[in-house]
Design a protein around this motif. Sequence first.
Motif, PDB file in Angstrom:
ATOM      1  N   LEU A   1       0.813  -1.200   0.000  1.00  0.00           N
ATOM      2  CA  LEU A   1       0.000   0.000   0.000  1.00  0.00           C
ATOM      3  C   LEU A   1       0.860   1.269   0.000  1.00  0.00           C
ATOM      4  CD1 LEU A   1      -2.649  -1.103   2.647  1.00  0.00           C
ATOM      5  CD2 LEU A   1      -2.955  -0.997   0.186  1.00  0.00           C
ATOM      6  N   VAL A   2       1.857   1.276   0.871  1.00  0.00           N
ATOM      7  CA  VAL A   2       2.716   2.460   0.968  1.00  0.00           C
ATOM      8  C   VAL A   2       3.560   2.594  -0.300  1.00  0.00           C
ATOM      9  CG1 VAL A   2       4.542   3.610   2.289  1.00  0.00           C
ATOM     10  CG2 VAL A   2       2.759   2.324   3.478  1.00  0.00           C
ATOM     11  N   GLU A   5       1.534   3.931  -3.084  1.00  0.00           N
ATOM     12  CA  GLU A   5       1.379   5.383  -2.934  1.00  0.00           C
ATOM     13  C   GLU A   5       2.628   6.104  -3.437  1.00  0.00           C
ATOM     14  OE1 GLU A   5      -0.447   8.887  -2.330  1.00  0.00           O
ATOM     15  OE2 GLU A   5      -1.428   6.966  -1.988  1.00  0.00           O
ATOM     16  N   ALA A  37       4.557   8.900   2.199  1.00  0.00           N
ATOM     17  CA  ALA A  37       3.584   8.002   1.561  1.00  0.00           C
ATOM     18  C   ALA A  37       2.817   7.209   2.618  1.00  0.00           C
ATOM     19  CB  ALA A  37       4.295   7.064   0.588  1.00  0.00           C
ATOM     20  N   GLN A  40       0.134   9.420   3.964  1.00  0.00           N
ATOM     21  CA  GLN A  40      -0.981   9.554   3.021  1.00  0.00           C
ATOM     22  C   GLN A  40      -1.824   8.275   2.959  1.00  0.00           C
ATOM     23  OE1 GLN A  40       1.345  10.632  -0.388  1.00  0.00           O
ATOM     24  NE2 GLN A  40       1.266  12.822   0.078  1.00  0.00           N
ATOM     25  N   THR A  41      -1.191   7.128   3.157  1.00  0.00           N
ATOM     26  CA  THR A  41      -1.885   5.845   3.104  1.00  0.00           C
ATOM     27  C   THR A  41      -2.686   5.594   4.376  1.00  0.00           C
ATOM     28  OG1 THR A  41      -0.080   4.980   1.742  1.00  0.00           O
ATOM     29  CG2 THR A  41      -1.524   3.363   2.759  1.00  0.00           C
ATOM     30  N   LYS A  44      -6.457   5.744   4.563  1.00  0.00           N
ATOM     31  CA  LYS A  44      -7.211   4.837   3.693  1.00  0.00           C
ATOM     32  C   LYS A  44      -7.328   3.422   4.258  1.00  0.00           C
ATOM     33  CE  LYS A  44      -5.166   7.373  -0.099  1.00  0.00           C
ATOM     34  NZ  LYS A  44      -4.151   7.330  -1.137  1.00  0.00           N
ATOM     35  N   VAL A  45      -6.627   3.144   5.364  1.00  0.00           N
ATOM     36  CA  VAL A  45      -6.570   1.780   5.891  1.00  0.00           C
ATOM     37  C   VAL A  45      -7.405   1.666   7.161  1.00  0.00           C
ATOM     38  CG1 VAL A  45      -5.022   0.006   6.809  1.00  0.00           C
ATOM     39  CG2 VAL A  45      -4.290   1.430   4.901  1.00  0.00           C
ATOM     40  N   ILE A  54       1.704   0.926   9.315  1.00  0.00           N
ATOM     41  CA  ILE A  54       1.762   2.147   8.507  1.00  0.00           C
ATOM     42  C   ILE A  54       1.977   3.372   9.395  1.00  0.00           C
ATOM     43  CG2 ILE A  54       0.471   3.616   6.912  1.00  0.00           C
ATOM     44  CD1 ILE A  54      -0.712   1.006   5.752  1.00  0.00           C
ATOM     45  N   SER A  58       5.039   6.150   9.400  1.00  0.00           N
ATOM     46  CA  SER A  58       4.577   7.455   8.910  1.00  0.00           C
ATOM     47  C   SER A  58       5.410   8.615   9.439  1.00  0.00           C
ATOM     48  CB  SER A  58       3.111   7.660   9.293  1.00  0.00           C
ATOM     49  OG  SER A  58       2.994   7.868  10.687  1.00  0.00           O
TER      50      SER A  58
END
Length: 148
Positions: A1-2, A5, A37, A40-41, A44-45, A54, A58
């Motif tokens: 996912l990251v 992104e 990234a 930003q991810t 969404k999780v 994540i 971050s």
Amino acid sequence: LVLAEMLRTESVPLEHCVQVWYSATCSKAASKNFARAASQTLTKVKHEQVRSYIFHWSAESASSAVPLTKARKMWLDTREGRNGTDIMAVKRHEDQLKMCHYLITGDILDEEKPEVGNPAMWSMPPSSPPISIGESAFNAVEIDDLAV
């Protein structure tokens, strides 16, 4: 996912994506792009365990930095069981030398020098399982396991 992104973000050099995906080390710029990234991810999780990783990576978390010397030691500590036979799996001499360099250092860097450990490889939340021994980008499956 990251990583996805990072790939979607035009300002992130592909070299940084390659470092995060394959290398045991990376540049500070690649590490910062990874942290951005991850931030930003994060929104969404929904899965809590995935979110814990994540968030750990971050920009909001200061816990993902890995000193280069620590990453080098962890790389060598996780090489148990690998004998370097994959060096001969590549044809060209210059590629064999690069594979030797990778097996010793874990580095896949062309344009930039390694400055820090790759947070995606070495920086995990406290509740994470231990890092696997002997795996790398190029030999996650032992050749002997394929010969059935």
